[in-house]
Write a protein that holds these residues in place. Structure first.
Motif, mmCIF file in Angstrom:
data_model
loop_
_atom_site.group_PDB
_atom_site.id
_atom_site.type_symbol
_atom_site.label_atom_id
_atom_site.label_comp_id
_atom_site.label_asym_id
_atom_site.label_seq_id
_atom_site.Cartn_x
_atom_site.Cartn_y
_atom_site.Cartn_z
ATOM 1 N N TRP A 109 -30.157 23.137 23.499
ATOM 2 C CA TRP A 109 -30.300 21.684 23.650
ATOM 3 C C TRP A 109 -29.324 20.974 22.710
ATOM 4 C CZ3 TRP A 109 -33.214 19.435 27.355
ATOM 5 C CH2 TRP A 109 -34.268 20.170 27.916
ATOM 6 N N TYR A 110 -28.699 19.935 23.238
ATOM 7 C CA TYR A 110 -27.749 19.128 22.483
ATOM 8 C C TYR A 110 -28.148 17.665 22.553
ATOM 9 C CZ TYR A 110 -24.837 23.294 23.103
ATOM 10 O OH TYR A 110 -24.361 24.595 23.123
ATOM 11 N N GLN A 111 -27.804 16.949 21.503
ATOM 12 C CA GLN A 111 -27.963 15.493 21.453
ATOM 13 C C GLN A 111 -26.569 14.875 21.389
ATOM 14 O OE1 GLN A 111 -28.680 13.558 17.573
ATOM 15 N NE2 GLN A 111 -30.615 12.820 18.427
ATOM 16 N N GLN A 112 -26.358 13.843 22.177
ATOM 17 C CA GLN A 112 -25.076 13.140 22.135
ATOM 18 C C GLN A 112 -25.291 11.639 22.035
ATOM 19 O OE1 GLN A 112 -22.429 13.326 25.582
ATOM 20 N NE2 GLN A 112 -20.649 13.386 24.230
ATOM 21 N N LYS A 113 -24.680 11.043 21.039
ATOM 22 C CA LYS A 113 -24.707 9.594 20.883
ATOM 23 C C LYS A 113 -23.396 9.023 21.405
ATOM 24 C CE LYS A 113 -27.984 9.829 17.109
ATOM 25 N NZ LYS A 113 -28.317 9.507 15.708
ATOM 26 N N PRO A 114 -23.407 7.745 21.809
ATOM 27 C CA PRO A 114 -22.208 7.148 22.421
ATOM 28 C C PRO A 114 -20.967 7.298 21.543
ATOM 29 C CG PRO A 114 -24.093 5.725 22.742
ATOM 30 C CD PRO A 114 -24.554 6.827 21.827
ATOM 31 N N GLN A 161 -37.805 8.597 16.352
ATOM 32 C CA GLN A 161 -37.220 7.765 15.318
ATOM 33 C C GLN A 161 -36.066 6.956 15.919
ATOM 34 O OE1 GLN A 161 -38.644 7.644 12.101
ATOM 35 N NE2 GLN A 161 -40.147 8.695 13.421
ATOM 36 N N PRO A 162 -35.705 5.846 15.301
ATOM 37 C CA PRO A 162 -34.642 5.005 15.881
ATOM 38 C C PRO A 162 -33.340 5.772 16.140
ATOM 39 C CG PRO A 162 -35.753 3.849 14.110
ATOM 40 C CD PRO A 162 -36.295 5.245 14.105
ATOM 41 N N GLU A 163 -33.039 6.741 15.304
ATOM 42 C CA GLU A 163 -31.783 7.487 15.465
ATOM 43 C C GLU A 163 -31.834 8.528 16.583
ATOM 44 O OE1 GLU A 163 -33.706 7.333 12.781
ATOM 45 O OE2 GLU A 163 -33.887 9.295 11.766
ATOM 46 N N ASP A 164 -32.995 8.686 17.211
ATOM 47 C CA ASP A 164 -33.134 9.687 18.281
ATOM 48 C C ASP A 164 -32.739 9.153 19.652
ATOM 49 O OD1 ASP A 164 -36.241 10.929 16.824
ATOM 50 O OD2 ASP A 164 -34.140 11.326 16.301
ATOM 51 N N PHE A 165 -32.496 7.871 19.750
ATOM 52 C CA PHE A 165 -32.137 7.315 21.053
ATOM 53 C C PHE A 165 -30.690 7.704 21.353
ATOM 54 C CE2 PHE A 165 -35.974 5.223 22.089
ATOM 55 C CZ PHE A 165 -36.572 4.958 20.867
ATOM 56 N N ALA A 166 -30.556 8.534 22.388
ATOM 57 C CA ALA A 166 -29.308 9.219 22.688
ATOM 58 C C ALA A 166 -29.460 9.889 24.046
ATOM 59 C CB ALA A 166 -29.019 10.279 21.623
ATOM 60 N N THR A 167 -28.423 10.648 24.437
ATOM 61 C CA THR A 167 -28.499 11.456 25.648
ATOM 62 C C THR A 167 -28.653 12.917 25.244
ATOM 63 O OG1 THR A 167 -27.164 9.883 26.901
ATOM 64 C CG2 THR A 167 -27.319 12.132 27.775
ATOM 65 N N TYR A 168 -29.522 13.623 25.948
ATOM 66 C CA TYR A 168 -29.814 15.016 25.646
ATOM 67 C C TYR A 168 -29.394 15.910 26.809
ATOM 68 C CZ TYR A 168 -32.345 13.130 21.722
ATOM 69 O OH TYR A 168 -32.654 12.467 20.563
ATOM 70 N N TYR A 169 -28.756 17.027 26.461
ATOM 71 C CA TYR A 169 -28.291 17.985 27.458
ATOM 72 C C TYR A 169 -28.868 19.369 27.168
ATOM 73 C CZ TYR A 169 -24.616 14.634 28.730
ATOM 74 O OH TYR A 169 -23.918 13.516 29.151
ATOM 75 N N CYS A 170 -29.262 20.049 28.229
ATOM 76 C CA CYS A 170 -29.558 21.467 28.094
ATOM 77 C C CYS A 170 -28.338 22.261 28.577
ATOM 78 C CB CYS A 170 -30.811 21.867 28.873
ATOM 79 S SG CYS A 170 -30.737 21.647 30.665
#
Lengths: 107, 121
Positions: free
Chosen positions: A35-40, A79-88
């Motif tokens: 799992w990955y997290q990507q922010k703009p 948490q506020p910093e968790d708003f992002a796009t997540y990829y498997c």
């Protein structure tokens, strides 16, 4: 190629909520799921590897589970910093393939 | 500390060949189990894996792009180079290189910042 399907495609939630994102593989991939997290404007960041192993430095509110074809990423208290796009992504076989992403937005 | 950084042209013309370089530090591409991959992301779209090279010079390519891609490594310079021929506007994307090891279940554990490539005449 192994197809990875995430659901939902987008999700609105509030700070403090518990959130679950699902990823399904088109065939069994054992536990080779990441799992990955990507922010703009930023590169993806590895959160979870091998389905449930937390990458070093990642907060413990993130957890992963599953094996075979069905997997989940859970954020226990947003948490506020968790708003992002997540990829498997599956790393069971070549080519490694990604899901289409789940965009997590603030409600 | 592992770092990777992509470099290359920001603008290429259709039919031209794109050459991207990934310069890394903090690891050796001659260490068993280590690989460097390339992944791209068109604007607003999902991630797409392109190619991977391993410590033993084993190379893997996306089946849909295999005829257009070449990946090489220069261990002495700590660089991995990706070339993509016959560029088309649909190849407009941010291109990332990333570190991969068996110890993290073949996940891409460290990524470069990415480089945006626009294909336009």
């Amino acid at each position: 190629d192994i197809q990875m399907t995430q659901s939902p495609s987008s999700l609105s939630a509030s700070v403090g909520d518990r959130v679950t994102i699902t990823c399904r593989a088109s065939q069994s991939i054992s536990s080779y799921l990441n799992w990955y997290q990507q922010k703009p404007g930023k590169a993806p960041k590895l959160l979870i590897y091998a389905a449930s192993s937390l990458q070093s430095g990642v907060p413990s509110r993130f957890s992963g589970s599953g094996s075979g074809t069905d997997f989940t990423l859970t954020i226990s208290s947003l948490q506020p910093e968790d708003f992002a796009t997540y990829y498997c992504q599956q790393s069971y076989s070549t080519p490694p393939t990604f899901g289409q992403g789940t965009r997590l937005e603030i409600k | 500390q592992i770092t990777l950084k992509e470099s290359g042209p920001t603008l290429v013309k259709p039919t031209q060949t794109l050459t991207l370089t990934c310069t890394f530090s903090g690891f050796s591409l001659s260490t068993s189990g280590v690989g460097v991959g390339w992944i791209r992301q068109p604007p607003g779209k999902a991630l797409e894996w392109l190619a991977l090279i391993y410590w033993n010079d084993d190379k893997r390519y996306s089946p849909s792009l295999k005829s257009r891609l070449t990946i090489t490594k220069d261990t002495s310079k700590n660089q991995v180079v990706l070339t993509m021929t016959n560029m088309d506007p649909v190849d407009t994307a941010t291109y990332y290189c990333a570190h991969r090891t068996y110890s993290s279940s073949n996940a891409f554990d460290i990524w470069g910042q990415g480089t945006m490539v626009t294909v336009s005449s």
